[in-house]
Design an enzyme around this catalytic site. Structure first.
Site, PDB file in Angstrom:
ATOM      1  N   ARG A 242      22.132 -15.830 -11.298  1.00 46.69           N
ATOM      2  CA  ARG A 242      21.158 -15.027 -12.227  1.00 46.69           C
ATOM      3  C   ARG A 242      20.267 -14.098 -11.494  1.00 46.69           C
ATOM      4  O   ARG A 242      19.982 -13.019 -11.580  1.00 46.69           O
ATOM      5  CB  ARG A 242      20.621 -15.902 -13.177  1.00 46.69           C
ATOM      6  CG  ARG A 242      21.671 -16.569 -14.458  1.00 46.69           C
ATOM      7  CD  ARG A 242      20.902 -16.924 -15.439  1.00 46.69           C
ATOM      8  NE  ARG A 242      19.939 -18.123 -15.271  1.00 46.69           N
ATOM      9  CZ  ARG A 242      20.187 -19.392 -15.131  1.00 46.69           C
ATOM     10  NH1 ARG A 242      21.482 -19.839 -15.305  1.00 46.69           N
ATOM     11  NH2 ARG A 242      19.196 -20.166 -14.820  1.00 46.69           N
TER      12      ARG A 242
ATOM     13  N   ARG B 198      25.701 -19.808 -15.324  1.00 45.71           N
ATOM     14  CA  ARG B 198      24.946 -21.109 -15.412  1.00 45.71           C
ATOM     15  C   ARG B 198      24.118 -21.467 -14.489  1.00 45.71           C
ATOM     16  O   ARG B 198      23.169 -22.418 -14.419  1.00 45.71           O
ATOM     17  CB  ARG B 198      26.058 -22.002 -15.973  1.00 45.71           C
ATOM     18  CG  ARG B 198      26.348 -22.130 -17.224  1.00 45.71           C
ATOM     19  CD  ARG B 198      27.450 -23.014 -17.657  1.00 45.71           C
ATOM     20  NE  ARG B 198      26.608 -24.279 -17.863  1.00 45.71           N
ATOM     21  CZ  ARG B 198      27.062 -25.449 -18.153  1.00 45.71           C
ATOM     22  NH1 ARG B 198      28.366 -25.977 -18.013  1.00 45.71           N
ATOM     23  NH2 ARG B 198      26.088 -26.458 -18.169  1.00 45.71           N
ATOM     24  N   CYS B 199      24.386 -20.578 -13.134  1.00 43.50           N
ATOM     25  CA  CYS B 199      23.584 -20.801 -12.048  1.00 43.50           C
ATOM     26  C   CYS B 199      22.597 -19.973 -11.843  1.00 43.50           C
ATOM     27  O   CYS B 199      22.491 -18.502 -11.834  1.00 43.50           O
ATOM     28  CB  CYS B 199      24.626 -20.448 -10.935  1.00 43.50           C
ATOM     29  SG  CYS B 199      23.903 -20.731  -8.987  1.00 43.50           S
ATOM     30  N   GLY B 200      21.275 -20.551 -11.478  1.00 40.74           N
ATOM     31  CA  GLY B 200      19.990 -19.830 -11.537  1.00 40.74           C
ATOM     32  C   GLY B 200      20.069 -18.861 -10.264  1.00 40.74           C
ATOM     33  O   GLY B 200      19.583 -17.697 -10.268  1.00 40.74           O
TER      34      GLY B 200
END
Length: 113
Positions: free
Chosen positions: A14, A9-11
């Site tokens: 990713r 869920r963390c940019g």
């Protein structure tokens, strides 16, 4: 084998995963919010990072502000706090052999690939 401690869920996490994938090397993904490292594992990660526990804590998280901010803790207590509240662990963490980095910014990961 490369290991990435990842939060999908963390940019930034990713982005870090994309760098690891692009390296073409074998790697494993540890979704640390579900597969929480033990205290001993986290201490080993900290040693590879060359960091103190406080440096790996996300102090802007509500959990930290509401429950821990302004209080004094030993390093062992901080490790326990992170294991009990894995959302507080900075991300992503990439380990390659005896080296590790926090992928903030994600370009840090290139240093160990």
């Amino acid at each position: 084998m490369i290991t990435i401690y990842h939060n999908p869920r963390c940019g930034k996490s990713r982005e870090g995963l994309q760098l690891v994938e692009a390296s073409g090397q074998d790697f494993e993904i540890v979704k640390y919010l579900n597969d929480v490292p033990t205290e001993n594992e986290l201490k080993g990660i900290l040693k590879k990072l060359g960091m103190q526990p406080m440096e790996l804590i996300r102090t802007k998280e509500a959990i930290w502000k509401e429950n821990f901010k302004g209080k004094e803790f030993t390093d062992d207590e901080l490790v326990t706090i992170m294991v009990e509240n894995p959302k507080l662990i900075e991300r992503p963490i990439v380990i390659n052999g005896n080296k590790a980095v926090v992928g903030r910014p994600p370009e840090n990961i290139k240093d160990i690939l």
